[in-house]
Design a protein around this motif. Structure first.
Motif, PDB file in Angstrom:
ATOM      1  N   LEU A 112      47.507  39.007  42.344  1.00 11.15           N
ATOM      2  CA  LEU A 112      46.547  39.049  43.435  1.00 11.15           C
ATOM      3  C   LEU A 112      45.118  39.317  42.935  1.00 11.15           C
ATOM      4  N   GLY A 113      44.987  40.330  42.111  1.00 11.29           N
ATOM      5  CA  GLY A 113      43.643  40.790  41.786  1.00 11.29           C
ATOM      6  C   GLY A 113      43.089  40.238  40.492  1.00 11.29           C
ATOM      7  N   GLY A 114      43.968  39.834  39.587  1.00 12.02           N
ATOM      8  CA  GLY A 114      43.498  39.439  38.264  1.00 12.02           C
ATOM      9  C   GLY A 114      43.486  40.625  37.324  1.00 12.02           C
ATOM     10  N   ASP A 115      42.923  40.406  36.140  1.00 15.83           N
ATOM     11  CA  ASP A 115      42.962  41.430  35.095  1.00 15.83           C
ATOM     12  C   ASP A 115      41.988  42.564  35.409  1.00 15.83           C
ATOM     13  N   PRO A 116      42.494  43.793  35.642  1.00 15.40           N
ATOM     14  CA  PRO A 116      41.572  44.883  35.998  1.00 15.40           C
ATOM     15  C   PRO A 116      40.757  45.404  34.818  1.00 15.40           C
ATOM     16  N   THR A 117      41.043  44.954  33.604  1.00 15.91           N
ATOM     17  CA  THR A 117      40.291  45.488  32.465  1.00 15.91           C
ATOM     18  C   THR A 117      39.366  44.449  31.835  1.00 15.91           C
ATOM     19  N   ALA A 118      39.359  43.213  32.373  1.00 21.94           N
ATOM     20  CA  ALA A 118      38.515  42.166  31.779  1.00 21.94           C
ATOM     21  C   ALA A 118      37.040  42.494  31.994  1.00 21.94           C
ATOM     22  N   PRO A 137      29.156  43.583  46.348  1.00 22.00           N
ATOM     23  CA  PRO A 137      30.258  42.778  46.891  1.00 22.00           C
ATOM     24  C   PRO A 137      29.773  41.392  47.314  1.00 22.00           C
ATOM     25  N   SER A 138      30.555  40.363  46.994  1.00 20.46           N
ATOM     26  CA  SER A 138      30.182  38.988  47.318  1.00 20.46           C
ATOM     27  C   SER A 138      31.457  38.170  47.416  1.00 20.46           C
ATOM     28  N   ALA A 139      31.300  36.885  47.621  1.00 19.68           N
ATOM     29  CA  ALA A 139      32.479  36.024  47.729  1.00 19.68           C
ATOM     30  C   ALA A 139      33.219  35.966  46.391  1.00 19.68           C
ATOM     31  N   ALA A 140      32.474  35.996  45.287  1.00 19.13           N
ATOM     32  CA  ALA A 140      33.110  35.929  43.974  1.00 19.13           C
ATOM     33  C   ALA A 140      33.784  37.250  43.621  1.00 19.13           C
ATOM     34  N   HIS A 141      33.100  38.352  43.937  1.00 19.85           N
ATOM     35  CA  HIS A 141      33.678  39.679  43.692  1.00 19.85           C
ATOM     36  C   HIS A 141      33.713  40.417  45.028  1.00 19.85           C
ATOM     37  N   TRP A 142      34.886  40.442  45.659  1.00 21.92           N
ATOM     38  CA  TRP A 142      34.967  40.999  47.007  1.00 21.92           C
ATOM     39  C   TRP A 142      34.484  42.430  47.085  1.00 21.92           C
ATOM     40  N   PHE A 143      34.803  43.228  46.055  1.00 22.81           N
ATOM     41  CA  PHE A 143      34.382  44.632  46.054  1.00 22.81           C
ATOM     42  C   PHE A 143      33.223  44.871  45.075  1.00 22.81           C
ATOM     43  N   GLY A 144      32.614  43.804  44.546  1.00 20.62           N
ATOM     44  CA  GLY A 144      31.558  43.970  43.553  1.00 20.62           C
ATOM     45  C   GLY A 144      32.135  44.205  42.170  1.00 20.62           C
ATOM     46  N   THR A 145      31.246  44.550  41.213  1.00 22.06           N
ATOM     47  CA  THR A 145      31.704  44.823  39.845  1.00 22.06           C
ATOM     48  C   THR A 145      31.212  46.201  39.422  1.00 22.06           C
ATOM     49  N   ASP A 146      31.831  46.749  38.363  1.00 25.07           N
ATOM     50  CA  ASP A 146      31.423  48.077  37.894  1.00 25.07           C
ATOM     51  C   ASP A 146      30.455  47.977  36.713  1.00 25.07           C
ATOM     52  N   HIS A 147      30.232  49.103  36.032  1.00 19.35           N
ATOM     53  CA  HIS A 147      29.200  49.169  35.003  1.00 19.35           C
ATOM     54  C   HIS A 147      29.561  48.377  33.746  1.00 19.35           C
ATOM     55  N   LEU A 148      30.815  47.938  33.613  1.00 16.77           N
ATOM     56  CA  LEU A 148      31.170  47.095  32.485  1.00 16.77           C
ATOM     57  C   LEU A 148      31.480  45.676  32.954  1.00 16.77           C
ATOM     58  N   GLY A 149      31.047  45.355  34.165  1.00 14.03           N
ATOM     59  CA  GLY A 149      31.231  44.011  34.667  1.00 14.03           C
ATOM     60  C   GLY A 149      32.660  43.690  35.057  1.00 14.03           C
ATOM     61  N   ARG A 150      33.475  44.727  35.296  1.00 13.01           N
ATOM     62  CA  ARG A 150      34.856  44.475  35.695  1.00 13.01           C
ATOM     63  C   ARG A 150      34.924  44.317  37.210  1.00 13.01           C
ATOM     64  N   ASP A 151      35.791  43.410  37.652  1.00 14.03           N
ATOM     65  CA  ASP A 151      35.900  43.134  39.076  1.00 14.03           C
ATOM     66  C   ASP A 151      36.559  44.320  39.780  1.00 14.03           C
ATOM     67  N   LEU A 152      35.856  44.905  40.743  1.00 13.76           N
ATOM     68  CA  LEU A 152      36.363  46.131  41.377  1.00 13.76           C
ATOM     69  C   LEU A 152      37.560  45.864  42.268  1.00 13.76           C
ATOM     70  N   PHE A 153      37.637  44.652  42.851  1.00 18.22           N
ATOM     71  CA  PHE A 153      38.808  44.339  43.658  1.00 18.22           C
ATOM     72  C   PHE A 153      40.057  44.356  42.769  1.00 18.22           C
ATOM     73  N   ALA A 154      39.920  43.725  41.599  1.00 21.31           N
ATOM     74  CA  ALA A 154      41.055  43.728  40.665  1.00 21.31           C
ATOM     75  C   ALA A 154      41.416  45.149  40.264  1.00 21.31           C
ATOM     76  N   ARG A 155      40.418  45.986  40.097  1.00 21.06           N
ATOM     77  CA  ARG A 155      40.684  47.366  39.668  1.00 21.06           C
ATOM     78  C   ARG A 155      41.300  48.207  40.788  1.00 21.06           C
ATOM     79  N   VAL A 156      40.787  48.040  42.004  1.00 24.65           N
ATOM     80  CA  VAL A 156      41.372  48.801  43.116  1.00 24.65           C
ATOM     81  C   VAL A 156      42.819  48.360  43.338  1.00 24.65           C
ATOM     82  N   VAL A 157      43.042  47.053  43.273  1.00 21.74           N
ATOM     83  CA  VAL A 157      44.402  46.547  43.415  1.00 21.74           C
ATOM     84  C   VAL A 157      45.267  47.059  42.258  1.00 21.74           C
ATOM     85  N   GLY A 158      44.730  47.011  41.067  1.00 18.67           N
ATOM     86  CA  GLY A 158      45.482  47.483  39.902  1.00 18.67           C
ATOM     87  C   GLY A 158      45.794  48.967  40.001  1.00 18.67           C
TER      88      GLY A 158
END
Lengths: 503, 264, 333
Positions: B23-29, B39-60
């Motif tokens: 669902l979320g993709g790689d939470p550590t990429a 937050p945007s269409a590409a990153h639903w929850f935005g990204t963090d300070h290392l450019g990781r997708d926050l949606f993937a991380r919250v899901v992970g």
């Protein structure tokens, strides 16, 4: 619901509480004081202590702001170098006075240094690095004389005498005080005296009224605020005048506030990645080469440290004699399949550095597991040589290349029970050529030739040393716009508040 | 109704934990070029300070939270169950000693001891689980003992004793299954607390370690960006809130039903 | 009832368990406390001397006895972090936590009690739903996150409350320390600006921390009241035409006092503990912040001292609440 009504009234009152502002003659600084343990110059070995002591004590030698590689007289008016560089004689200024009002004399100078040597804590090692011992100090006609066991580069000698360890103490003021008193009080001739200190909370400095050029501020309050976000909040709200530990991204957001400004101060401290050659997986030269060539250091420094660090490749910091000019080489990933651990202090920016390094090494096929810990845990593992890789920060003890060249190169006994646990020892690196160069450079009088020796040493380090020097720290200070006069040099003893003015 | 919301929240947690990787993709990429994007269409929850997708991380993070909860309960509930069952069945000196131990453990500050324990064992998800489990067992022991001491007097247990059944056999075969129900309800009620304690440890840097997307650690990592990039710390915190709310609703519902049943 | 000697013995046993727990934790720390004390650049001889001074070369059991003896004399040793006696550090930081937890408790009672009464009074109507919502939120929200959000909205955004810390920083030197409670000290000194500042700094962390006890108290009050109000003598009282609010107060709340006292005492203990995370978020210089800093620095003297203090308070509150509940029960019978 009367209680609720009262609570609402209480809430309504609080805006008044939030509106008062800092008085004009007081400077409030948000900073991190967690390493402040003692303020006794014979015991200080942490950055926080050295920074505070810099404002409480004077030394024989100091620096003009901005010219950090050229020592000048502070308490010393003039000095002479005799006997081919083995004897130094200092003539003291006559206008320097302690906070007690008494004039500084040669007995105070010599007695303070003897006290440091007798206490035999970490600062004693700094004085001993140029061969100082109690019997080599003497007083002649009110002048301070030092007889060194051998001739050393004058820049080194003066840099050591400008360090915190060489601070001059009011010996008469502490004569009747109990043991340990000086750790929590001050007796110096600096622009300020210590008014209050509660550990992990707050240090308050009060102007020394007897200083020949009294400080502009009556009071400096250094408040321990561990969290950078909190520091920024307090700065935004006007609760502090100056915040010292904002990360690059918190800085970027300051643009929205027209009444705040930012200043950058290059520091001497280095961030580095160390490779433990004692580990079987890392003993082979191929492993070291693979790690070194896999990293795109400028990119990872830019992404993690931002404005708080400049990519720097040599063990001698920029601004010091003999600093190398070459930068980092472009990455040429050479696969080296291995699973490694990386120890790191679990806080920004080191943790961010670790994650970025982990990602870059993964691209070269080197799997790295991060082991975060607090600084003491990481240090314990590093000192016991139980790490594979570690990210560490190193700040030189005094303003001379020798302060870095020696610990990073010297490892006379590589055994596990060795007494000298330098970074070179901790990573199991023994290099006779590097050690010989360090010894040669410290005895070189000509600074051109001395600089060349340090550059050769750094070439060896880049080729086969177990360190990847990543970056040199830059301190970014955010402050109220119009605040001026803060002196913040590359070493902790170069932080001065005496001429700060507020708008 | 509210129990159903609880089931939904917990079901969502389980679903995310299972489906997370797809669902979320790689939470550590990392993508250092795409740091701190809103937050945007590409990153639903935005990204963090290392450019990781926050949606993937919250899901992970759902999987990690679920794993912590399950592991803590799996360690502490059986431990408390056995101690309580033995004490309640045997009575006498054994009960006195075991319950005195339980009382001592209950009288100690749990969070502070867990903190000290993790700091001592070393930070990490395994040690966090162990520390939380080690301070969580006494409440199960109490519940189990209370029921067991009632059951001890039950006719069928007395009959078993008279037929010469050993105490071990009575505890293992006859008592434990009967006590499991109330311990499970107690555990469900505790789960929200476990989620919060684990998140607290993560926030202090003592729980799951990077780059694992543990929610408490994510709030801590997002703290430096709270003022300008609110999403980095806010969204993982909201995830903690939703899951712990879910467990609380579920636990309340279960308890109400069990209580009603026992009253009838 | 077994009388007070039995209670005292039980207390002592619990305290011993606490000591054993803290001591055990102190032994398994993977950090070299000697190194932490003298710094990484100290010479090896200094290292050996320090190790012996700490008694680390003695057998573990001897170290434990030594520790017990020290604790009995209230000597917790020196903190590595502050280089001062731990007992004095604890004395210095504890009032901050006490003030925070107490105000949080008062807010918790102030909101929780009326909310619980309202919920029972209008059982099944909207106040009941509100009470349930608050209780659920109090039990479910991560306190560190709520604190951050609170700071963001009420301090950074609206500027209604004071920020991190206990007082505006430049006022800290003006206020002589008498009790260590900022509000009390400000009143004693007649320093009204400091009092306003202290209250402004207290309100946000105390509200965040107090939400949990408000939740616990509201829930307990509601449950106890509903149970009491369903009893026959209450119905009888209602039938006699006594106003409903008096029925609630006299026949509902008074018998519910025992479980309420118990809830308050227990949640007060939780507040002392919960202040760890709150204090970090609000840079509140109390016991929680002290403990966390000590934990992260292998400052075991300080860790053991602080854990012991929290533990003793915890045990003490438990004992006090047991005692009160017994007395209330005896009186109602």
């Amino acid at each position: 619901m009367r209680a609720a009504r009262w609570a609402l009234i209480l809430l309504g009152l609080t805006p008044f509480a939030a509106q008062a502002t800092v008085p004009r003659d007081t400077l409030v600084v948000a900073t991190q004081l967690d390493d402040l343990i003692s303020l006794d110059p014979a015991e200080i070995f942490e950055i926080g202590g050295a920074e505070v002591a810099a404002n409480l004590y004077r030394r024989l030698i100091g620096f003009e702001p901005g010219l950090w590689d050229r020592p000048v007289g502070d308490l010393a008016q003039i000095w002479q170098v005799e006997r081919e560089g083995r004897r130094y004689v200092f003539v003291l200024r006559t206008d320097a006075r302690f906070a007690s009002g008494r004039t500084v004399n040669a007995e105070d100078v010599v007695g303070s240094w003897r006290r440091v040597l007798a206490k035999d804590k970490a600062p004693a090692a700094v004085l001993r690095s140029i061969g100082l011992s109690p019997e080599r100090l003497s007083i002649a006609q009110g002048q301070v004389a030092i007889d060194l066991p051998e001739a050393l580069a004058p820049g080194l000698v003066l840099a050591v005498l400008a360090s915190t360890a060489a601070s001059v103490i009011d010996l008469q003021a502490i004569a009747d005080k109990p043991e340990g008193w000086l750790g929590r009080n001050s007796a110096g001739a600096g622009a300020f005296e210590l008014a209050h200190w509660s550990p992990q909370e707050r240090v308050t400095l009060r102007r020394n009224p007897h200083h020949p050029q009294p400080a502009t501020m009556a009071r400096i309050v250094l408040r321990h605020v561990a969290e950078p976000t909190t520091q920024r909040l307090m700065l935004q709200r006007g609760d502090v005048d100056l915040a010292r530990n904002l990360g690059p991204d918190l800085m970027a957001g300051l643009g929205r506030f027209p009444d705040l400004a930012v200043a950058a101060y290059p520091k001497a401290a280095l961030y580095y990645l160390a490779v433990n050659r004692r580990r079987p997986t890392l003993a082979e030269d191929g492993a070291l080469a693979a790690i070194k060539s896999a990293l795109d250091v400028p990119a990872l420094v830019a992404a993690t440290l931002g404005a708080r660090g400049r990519p720097h490749a040599g063990i001698v910091p920029a601004g010091f004699l003999g600093a190398a000019e070459e930068g980092h080489a472009a990455p040429k990933p050479a696969p080296w399949p291995a699973g490694l651990t990386l120890d790191v202090r679990a806080a920004p920016p080191t943790l961010d550095l670790a994650e970025a390094i982990q990602a870059q090494l993964a691209k070269a096929g080197i799997a790295v597991a991060i082991q975060p810990g607090d600084s003491k845990t990481v240090l314990t593992r590093y000192r016991a040589r139980r790490h594979d890789l570690v990210i560490a920060r190193w700040a030189p003890d005094f303003a001379d290349p020798h302060a870095n060249a020696e610990p990073f190169s010297r490892n006379p006994d590589n055994g596990d029970a060795a007494g000298e646990r330098t970074p070179a020892w901790r990573n199991g690196w023994v290099d006779a050529e590097a050690m010989a160069l360090v010894e040669q450079a410290v005895r070189e009088f000509d600074s051109e030739r001395r600089a060349a020796l340090y550059r050769r040493l750094q070439a060896i380090h880049r080729q086969r040393g177990p360190f990847v020097i990543l970056a040199q720290e830059v301190e970014i200070v955010a402050m109220r716009r119009g605040l001026a006069g803060l002196v913040n040099g590359p070493l902790p003893e170069m932080l001065r508040f005496e001429s700060v003015t507020k708008p | 109704m509210s129990e159903r919301i609880g089931w939904a929240a917990v079901g969502l947690l389980v679903a995310l934990a299972v489906l997370g990787p797809w669902l979320g993709g790689d939470p550590t990429a990392q993508d250092l070029g795409a740091r701190l994007l809103p937050p945007s269409a590409a990153h639903w929850f935005g990204t963090d300070h290392l450019g990781r997708d926050l949606f993937a991380r919250v899901v992970g993070g759902a999987g990690i939270t679920l794993a912590i909860v399950v592991l803590v309960v799996a360690v502490s509930a059986p431990l408390g169950l056995v101690i309580g069952a033995v004490a309640g069945t045997m009575g006498g000196a054994v009960e006195a000693v075991l319950m005195r131990l339980t009382d001592i453990a209950l009288a100690l500050p749990r969070l502070v001891l867990a903190l000290a324990l993790v700091a001592a064992l070393g930070p990490g998800i395994e040690n966090a689980v162990l520390a939380i489990a080690l301070v969580a067992w006494p409440s199960y022991a109490r519940v189990a003992r209370a029921e067991a001491s009632v059951l001890r007097q039950a006719d069928f247990i007395l009959a078993l004793r008279q037929m010469g059944a050993g105490e071990t056999r009575i505890v293992l075969v006859h008592m434990l299954p009967l006590l499991a129900g109330s311990v499970i309800v107690r555990a469900t009620l505790d789960m929200a607390g476990i989620v919060l304690t684990a998140a607290g440890l993560g926030f202090l840097g003592l729980g799951a370690q990077p780059p694992m997307p543990e929610w408490g650690a994510m709030v801590a990592q997002g703290r430096p960006y709270l003022l300008d990039q609110w999403w980095v710390a806010t969204l993982p915190g909201a995830a903690i809130l939703i899951v712990s709310l879910g467990f609380n609703l579920l636990g309340d519902g279960l308890r109400d039903r069990i209580d009603l049943r026992s009253r009838e | 009832m077994k009388g007070w000697p039995a209670h005292l013995a039980a207390l002592a046993l619990t305290a011993l368990g606490l000591l054993a727990a803290t001591f055990f934790i102190g032994r398994v720390v993977p950090i070299d406390p000697v190194l932490a004390a003298i710094g990484e650049r100290a010479p090896p001889e200094a290292y050996r001397t320090m190790r012996e001074a700490f008694g680390l070369d003695r057998p573990v059991f001897e170290q434990f006895l030594r520790y017990l003896w020290q604790v009995l004399r209230l000597d917790f040793g020196d903190s590595i972090l502050t280089a001062r006696p731990v007992a004095r550090d604890l004395l210095r930081v504890f009032p901050a936590t006490f003030e925070l937890a107490t105000v949080a408790m008062l807010l918790g009672i102030g909101f929780g009690l009326p909310l619980g009464v309202a919920a029972a009074f209008w059982h099944g109507r909207w106040p009941d739903a509100l009470a349930r919502g608050v209780a659920l939120l109090g039990y479910s929200v991560p306190v560190f996150w709520l604190g951050l959000m609170g700071l963001l909205v009420f301090y950074a955004g609206l500027g209604w409350t004071g920020g991190p810390g206990r007082l505006a920083i430049w006022l800290e030197d003006d206020l002589p320390r008498v009790t260590g409670l900022m509000t009390v000290d400000a009143v004693l000194a007649g320093h009204w600006a400091a009092l306003a500042s202290a209250l402004g700094h207290l309100v946000l962390p105390a509200s965040v921390l107090g939400l949990f006890s408000a939740a616990a108290i509201a829930r307990m009050t509601r449950a106890a009241l509903i149970e009491q109000l369903a009893q026959d003598h209450v119905t009888a009282a209602r039938a006699r035409g006594i106003p409903e609010w008096r029925v609630v107060l006299r026949h509902g709340l008074r018998p519910a006092a025992a479980p309420l006292v118990n809830t308050v005492a227990l949640s007060y203990g939780h507040l002392l503990e919960g202040s760890v995370l709150t204090e970090i978020v609000f840079a509140w210089p109390g016991l929680g912040l002290y403990l966390t800093q000590a934990l992260l620095s292998a400052d075991m003297n300080a860790v053991l001292g602080a854990t012991l203090l929290v533990g003793v308070l915890f045990i003490g509150l438990n004992a006090l609440s047991d005692h009160l509940v017994r007395r209330l029960d005896a009186r109602s019978r």
